[in-house]
Motif scaffolding. Structure first.
Motif, PDB file in Angstrom:
ATOM      1  N   GLY A  54       0.825  -1.206   0.000  1.00  0.00           N
ATOM      2  CA  GLY A  54       0.000   0.000   0.000  1.00  0.00           C
ATOM      3  C   GLY A  54       0.859   1.256   0.000  1.00  0.00           C
ATOM      4  N   PRO A  55       0.237   2.428  -0.056  1.00  0.00           N
ATOM      5  CA  PRO A  55       0.983   3.681  -0.160  1.00  0.00           C
ATOM      6  C   PRO A  55       1.364   4.326   1.168  1.00  0.00           C
ATOM      7  N   TYR A  56       1.036   3.678   2.303  1.00  0.00           N
ATOM      8  CA  TYR A  56       1.191   4.327   3.602  1.00  0.00           C
ATOM      9  C   TYR A  56       2.282   3.698   4.452  1.00  0.00           C
ATOM     10  N   ASP A  57       2.745   4.483   5.449  1.00  0.00           N
ATOM     11  CA  ASP A  57       3.687   3.948   6.427  1.00  0.00           C
ATOM     12  C   ASP A  57       2.898   3.367   7.611  1.00  0.00           C
ATOM     13  N   LYS A  58       3.598   2.944   8.638  1.00  0.00           N
ATOM     14  CA  LYS A  58       2.948   2.294   9.772  1.00  0.00           C
ATOM     15  C   LYS A  58       2.040   3.247  10.563  1.00  0.00           C
ATOM     16  N   ASP A  84      -4.743   4.863  -4.167  1.00  0.00           N
ATOM     17  CA  ASP A  84      -4.875   3.815  -3.153  1.00  0.00           C
ATOM     18  C   ASP A  84      -5.898   2.790  -3.636  1.00  0.00           C
ATOM     19  N   SER A  85      -5.406   1.604  -4.029  1.00  0.00           N
ATOM     20  CA  SER A  85      -6.289   0.548  -4.523  1.00  0.00           C
ATOM     21  C   SER A  85      -6.725  -0.421  -3.435  1.00  0.00           C
ATOM     22  N   LEU A  86      -6.158  -0.316  -2.226  1.00  0.00           N
ATOM     23  CA  LEU A  86      -6.421  -1.306  -1.187  1.00  0.00           C
ATOM     24  C   LEU A  86      -7.489  -0.879  -0.189  1.00  0.00           C
ATOM     25  N   THR A  87      -7.366   0.302   0.391  1.00  0.00           N
ATOM     26  CA  THR A  87      -8.271   0.737   1.456  1.00  0.00           C
ATOM     27  C   THR A  87      -9.739   0.665   1.059  1.00  0.00           C
ATOM     28  N   PRO A  88     -10.123   1.135  -0.153  1.00  0.00           N
ATOM     29  CA  PRO A  88     -11.541   1.062  -0.514  1.00  0.00           C
ATOM     30  C   PRO A  88     -12.073  -0.367  -0.622  1.00  0.00           C
ATOM     31  N   ARG A  89     -11.171  -1.338  -0.711  1.00  0.00           N
ATOM     32  CA  ARG A  89     -11.585  -2.740  -0.807  1.00  0.00           C
ATOM     33  C   ARG A  89     -11.363  -3.497   0.497  1.00  0.00           C
ATOM     34  N   GLU A  91      -8.605  -3.815   2.274  1.00  0.00           N
ATOM     35  CA  GLU A  91      -7.297  -4.460   2.397  1.00  0.00           C
ATOM     36  C   GLU A  91      -6.262  -3.451   2.896  1.00  0.00           C
ATOM     37  N   LYS A  92      -5.301  -3.955   3.681  1.00  0.00           N
ATOM     38  CA  LYS A  92      -4.193  -3.123   4.135  1.00  0.00           C
ATOM     39  C   LYS A  92      -2.903  -3.451   3.397  1.00  0.00           C
ATOM     40  N   ILE A  99      -0.201 -15.209  -4.175  1.00  0.00           N
ATOM     41  CA  ILE A  99      -0.727 -14.532  -5.359  1.00  0.00           C
ATOM     42  C   ILE A  99      -2.073 -15.094  -5.776  1.00  0.00           C
ATOM     43  N   GLY A 100      -2.242 -16.406  -5.753  1.00  0.00           N
ATOM     44  CA  GLY A 100      -3.490 -17.004  -6.201  1.00  0.00           C
ATOM     45  C   GLY A 100      -4.673 -16.779  -5.289  1.00  0.00           C
ATOM     46  N   THR A 101      -4.447 -16.254  -4.080  1.00  0.00           N
ATOM     47  CA  THR A 101      -5.531 -16.052  -3.123  1.00  0.00           C
ATOM     48  C   THR A 101      -5.954 -14.591  -2.998  1.00  0.00           C
ATOM     49  N   ARG A 102      -5.295 -13.704  -3.680  1.00  0.00           N
ATOM     50  CA  ARG A 102      -5.563 -12.276  -3.524  1.00  0.00           C
ATOM     51  C   ARG A 102      -6.883 -11.876  -4.173  1.00  0.00           C
ATOM     52  N   SER A 103      -7.633 -11.018  -3.455  1.00  0.00           N
ATOM     53  CA  SER A 103      -8.883 -10.502  -4.015  1.00  0.00           C
ATOM     54  C   SER A 103      -8.633  -9.264  -4.870  1.00  0.00           C
TER      55      SER A 103
END
Length: 278
Positions: A54-58, A84-89, A91-92, A99-103
């Motif tokens: 993701g695009p963020y730090d801790k 940011d492609s993760l937060t709206p879905r 995911e962090k 790889i085969g389990t990622r949404s």
């Protein structure tokens, strides 16, 4: 050295992805950094595509890497958009997921990228003929997936008037697009580490060699000797045993900066973008 001046100021924006949920476009979070150094509007703009972390730090702020590159791009007179492609879905991070389990796959990320390019092209302060993609790791793979005309969605997006002037991928995974065959939508530069045991350079070299330019310039690749994944970071190299993917699945991967590769890749990046955006 690529150090953060942290002078850029962000505006949080909503961007409609070309991806949908229940018939409605997914609204993405974007961080918009217009360049104060732009000589005049409209100016070029670059979409920054984050890696699997993701695009963020801790602390939840944009990462040092993102801020570093935003300052560099803004200083050149180019606007920057972090997507940011993760937060709206919900995911962090994806790094610890097989790889085969990622949404969130390259399909979702490609559609997000098209949404970002569409959003930029509609802005009065952006030159829609001078748009570029810049991605790291999973985001680098997204650059490939979003610029490969062998994907039907890339052809369709081009038919809708979405244009791309340049694409840069830092240490992407190249296997999927190598297998598919790569026909560039725009000039492409790949920057890889010679010792990368997460996303190896060899498949990327093979992709460049086997690519089908179709009237476009042949993709370029730079491989930095002895550099591991994340070679443009300031942090030292460490083993990430929590990553299940990589050249040797289950053995972990090495991640960290190398000064020589960091400096060289910055110059290679800027030379390439100056050539195509100015």
């Amino acid at each position: 050295m690529l150090l953060c001046a942290c002078s850029a100021q962000a505006e949080k924006v909503q961007i409609a992805s070309f991806d949908q949920a229940q018939g409605q476009a997914i609204n993405l979070l974007g961080h918009w950094f217009p360049s104060k150094a732009a000589a005049q509007a409209p100016a070029p703009a670059v979409v920054l595509l984050h890696g699997c972390g993701g695009p963020y730090d801790k602390k939840g702020a944009l990462s040092e890497r993102m801020l570093n590159y935003i300052d560099v791009l803004n200083a050149e007179g180019w606007h920057a958009l972090v997507l940011d492609s993760l937060t709206p879905r919900g995911e962090k991070e994806l790094c610890t997921q097989k790889i085969g389990t990622r949404s969130v796959t390259m399909t979702e990320r490609r559609r997000d990228t098209f949404g970002a390019l569409h959003w930029l092209a509609a802005r009065a302060d952006v030159d829609p003929a001078r748009l570029a993609l810049l991605g790291w790791s999973n985001g680098g793979s997204t650059v490939l997936a979003s610029s490969n005309k062998r994907h039907a969605e890339v052809q369709a997006a081009a038919g809708l008037g979405i244009k791309l002037r340049a694409a840069v991928a830092f240490y992407p995974g190249c296997e999927a697009d190598l297998k598919r065959g790569y026909a560039p939508l725009a000039p492409l530069l790949i920057l890889s580490g010679g010792s990368d045991d997460w996303t190896a350079a060899a498949p990327c070299e093979a992709l460049v060699k086997a690519s089908e330019p179709q009237g476009m310039a042949k993709p370029q690749i730079k491989v930095y000797p002895g550099a591991f994944h994340g070679f443009d970071a300031l942090a030292p190299v460490r083993l990430r045993a929590d990553v299940p993917n990589g050249v040797t699945p289950g053995a972990g991967v090495h991640v960290g900066g190398q000064a020589a590769a960091r400096e060289a890749s910055r110059q290679d990046l800027l030379s390439f973008l100056r050539e195509h955006l100015n």
